[in-house]
Design an enzyme around this catalytic site. Structure first.
Site, PDB file in Angstrom:
ATOM      1  N   PRO A 199     -17.024  26.177  -1.249  1.00 56.59           N
ATOM      2  CA  PRO A 199     -16.399  27.368  -0.658  1.00 56.59           C
ATOM      3  C   PRO A 199     -15.052  27.662  -1.303  1.00 56.59           C
ATOM      4  O   PRO A 199     -14.297  26.756  -1.660  1.00 56.59           O
ATOM      5  CB  PRO A 199     -16.227  26.977   0.817  1.00 56.59           C
ATOM      6  CG  PRO A 199     -17.189  25.859   1.048  1.00 56.59           C
ATOM      7  CD  PRO A 199     -17.302  25.131  -0.245  1.00 56.59           C
ATOM      8  N   GLU A 420       5.364   4.255   6.266  1.00 52.29           N
ATOM      9  CA  GLU A 420       5.293   5.085   5.062  1.00 52.29           C
ATOM     10  C   GLU A 420       5.849   4.366   3.835  1.00 52.29           C
ATOM     11  O   GLU A 420       5.316   4.499   2.736  1.00 52.29           O
ATOM     12  CB  GLU A 420       6.047   6.404   5.298  1.00 52.29           C
ATOM     13  CG  GLU A 420       5.495   7.270   6.415  1.00 52.29           C
ATOM     14  CD  GLU A 420       4.012   7.587   6.250  1.00 52.29           C
ATOM     15  OE1 GLU A 420       3.527   7.626   5.103  1.00 52.29           O
ATOM     16  OE2 GLU A 420       3.332   7.778   7.273  1.00 52.29           O
ATOM     17  N   HIS A 423       3.141   2.111   2.497  1.00 51.77           N
ATOM     18  CA  HIS A 423       2.199   2.844   1.634  1.00 51.77           C
ATOM     19  C   HIS A 423       2.761   2.994   0.222  1.00 51.77           C
ATOM     20  O   HIS A 423       2.059   2.768  -0.776  1.00 51.77           O
ATOM     21  CB  HIS A 423       1.947   4.240   2.211  1.00 51.77           C
ATOM     22  CG  HIS A 423       0.977   4.274   3.348  1.00 51.77           C
ATOM     23  ND1 HIS A 423      -0.260   3.684   3.301  1.00 51.77           N
ATOM     24  CD2 HIS A 423       1.057   4.879   4.570  1.00 51.77           C
ATOM     25  CE1 HIS A 423      -0.895   3.899   4.444  1.00 51.77           C
ATOM     26  NE2 HIS A 423      -0.114   4.619   5.234  1.00 51.77           N
TER      27      HIS A 423
END
EC number: 3.4.24.-
Length: 611
Positions: A199, A420, A423
């Site tokens: 799409p 965070e 990560h």
């Protein structure tokens, strides 16, 4: 004047002439409109074919002071005749129903009034109303005709990033414009072209550009508009669509979302949808039946080609399948240039850098990105769009709207920050072409309390085994940081765990990255261009248990490696988190300096390259 002596005009041209007060008089018929221009403009006589219902046309004519007469094709008395015939038909149907009801009630001693009434009502009223719907115009198609001329004309210059697809379709354009060249040598142009792809990649725009380049009418209709609750209406609309196309040939018929009517027909008639099957059968006949469709080329778009009926995809119907895929970096740059034309850009806006940051974006995503940046610049009362607006728009598209009003407790804020940074530190050591470019603890979207952005340095189409293991460790780095610092975990890692589990399972069941199970595909991918859609093959309980064991083993090893990295870099984890809590956002040189200090444990490389 004879109708044949009138010149054919497009409906859009007729409306423009009405609005510009050029029309002298109009006669509205059932299937056509006759009109003449004012004497000072030559008084020429024209006729046009309406694109759809003309209910709003009288109001438009009155507003512009144009005299008109509304008639059926047989004159103004045909409406009365039609009313009489319709009333007579309803009376005949009523008497037939009563007769059948009486026959059903007396034909068997076992019949009950309730069952006879139900049967008669269902069989006669259902069929009667269906026939009434078709007779009242329900069987006419709702196709829209676009005249590809003037300011609204779409050409290949308006479609960027699909150069290979445009080359495939250039032959169609040449045939429509210079058909005699092909007919003279005996060549036949493909009757249909199927545009397939995810799409938002520009399939509909590409079809309009073909019509614009060739300068022919473009008749558009969605697949869902054919199907109705009444049996026979869809097939009738297909016939009407192709009849209109033949009258305007050469032209292009565009059917969007073809899978709505083109699904593979059911082998079991009881379980199939008879109305959809009739519609598909009529489409197959129109595209390659006894009657030719010279000058009519059918273009259809779908993102589910795998479910289309084989009879629809065979040569003679949709002869060609053209892939319109997500753009690569150079194609994204071309698309950004097209959408940036009407936008005032600041001197610091680097479209090449934007193209590099938007890997995986479709053409529609890039158009939305440029518009979001322009809206942001206007909201801040700027005279031009700056790179800061573009970067904010990218994050808004990926992570959602920034929500500084969401107030976190000190413990929640600390947990998000450590998560965070975890990560980022793990991701800095992992192989691949991505680099950590930003860390933020500003809440965004529906549930993101913080996020880490990894930017790909180049387009990649394959994921190697060591890179996959690196992604697993990076996803689990946030949870690992919480374990090391707080000795317990929070619910904030739920999305990371879900993504890591899905990735590990795909590695085992689709990619064959398991020594124990080997190169066997246990999942069947049923959606080529859409997310999800995979189903598990029939497998034994023993194999299912082994798949679960392999997935858990892969996640456990990735979790252990993330813990090893963060324990080795415990001081850096603490200092980087304190900086993030102070600044809220880390990026650029500040973040690069922090990530350059990350040390790799001794077992990292053997784990990444293990067989």
């Amino acid at each position: 004047m004879k109708p044949d002596s009138r010149s054919l005009s497009t409906y859009s041209t007729f409306l423009d002439q009405v609005k510009s007060s050029q029309v002298q008089r109009v006669v509205i018929k059932r299937d056509r409109i006759d009109y003449s221009l004012k004497p000072e403009l030559g008084g020429e006589q024209f006729y046009t074919l309406p694109n759809g219902p003309t209910d709003t046309l009288p109001g438009l004519l009155r507003r512009h002071g144009v005299p008109f007469t509304k008639l059926d094709d047989n004159g103004d008395t045909s409406g009365l005749v039609a009313g009489i015939l319709l009333s007579t038909g309803m009376l005949v149907g009523m008497f037939a129903w009563l007769a059948r009801l009486n026959q059903a009630g007396g034909g068997s001693n076992n019949s009950t009034p309730g069952s006879s009434f139900g049967s008669g009502l269902g069989n006669n009223f259902g069929g009667g109303f269906g026939g009434l719907g078709v007779g009242m115009g329900m069987g006419r198609s709702n196709a829209r005709v676009y005249n590809q001329a003037g300011k609204g004309k779409v050409t290949f210059a308006d479609v960027a990033g699909v150069d290979e697809s445009k080359q495939e379709l250039q032959e169609i354009v040449d045939f429509l414009a210079n058909g005699e060249k092909y007919r003279r040598i005996g060549a036949k142009i493909p009757k249909g072209v199927l545009l397939v792809g995810p799409p938002g990649t520009g399939k509909t725009l590409l079809a309009k550009a073909i019509a614009g380049e060739a300068g022919v009418p473009f008749i558009s209709m969605s697949g869902s508009e054919f199907v109705e609750v009444f049996v026979g209406v869809g097939a009738s609309r297909v016939r009407d669509l192709f009849n209109r196309a033949k009258r305007q040939a050469p032209c292009i018929v565009f059917i969007d979302e073809l899978d709505a009517i083109g699904k593979t027909r059911s082998a079991n008639p009881v379980g199939g949808n008879d109305e959809r099957d009739q519609t598909l059968n009529q489409l197959l006949t129109e595209m390659d039946g006894f009657d030719g469709n010279d000058g009519v080329i059918v273009i259809a778009a779908t993102n589910r080609p795998e479910i289309l009926d084989p009879a629809l995809r065979r040569p003679g119907r949709f002869d060609r399948q053209v892939l319109v895929d997500r753009p690569d970096k150079s194609s994204r740059l071309q698309i950004l240039k097209v959408h940036a034309r009407p936008v005032k850009l600041g001197e610091d806006v680097d479209l090449e850098a934007i193209a590099a940051q938007t890997a995986g974006f479709s053409g529609a995503d890039l158009a939305n990105l440029v518009n979001e940046a322009a809206l942001m610049a206007a909201r801040n009362n700027r005279q031009a769009v700056l790179m800061a607006d573009v970067n904010e728009a990218i994050e808004r598209v990926i992570a959602g709207l920034e929500k500084r009003s969401r107030v976190l407790t000190p413990l929640e804020r600390q947990t998000v920050a450590y998560h965070e940074v975890g990560h980022a530190l793990v991701g800095a050591l992992m192989p691949g072409n991505t680099k950590v470019s930003k860390i933020s603890i500003v809440p965004r979207g529906l549930g993101a309390l913080g996020y880490t952005v990894q930017t790909p340095e180049s387009d990649r189409f394959l994921l190697l085994e060591d890179e996959l293991r690196g992604q697993l460790a990076t996803l689990l780095g946030g949870r690992s940081a919480e374990e090391i610092v707080f000795g317990k975990v929070s619910t904030g890692a739920s999305d990371d765990i879900q993504r890591a589990t899905d990735l590990a399972e795909r590695a085992i069941t689709q990619y064959g990255m398991s020594e124990t199970l080997g190169p066997i595909a246990f999942d069947k991918n049923q959606a080529q261009f859409l997310d999800g859609g995979s189903t598990r093959r029939a497998i034994s309980p023993e194999v299912a248990a082994e798949i679960d064991r392999q997935v858990k083993q892969a996640l456990d090893k990735a979790h252990d490696m993330a813990l090893d990295i963060l324990r080795l870099n415990r001081d850096l984890l603490e200092s980087a988190t304190q900086t993030l809590l102070k600044e809220e956002v880390l990026e650029g040189s500040t973040l690069a300096a922090i990530l350059a200090q990350v040390k790799a444990p001794e077992g990292l490389q053997p784990w990444l390259t293990q067989s």
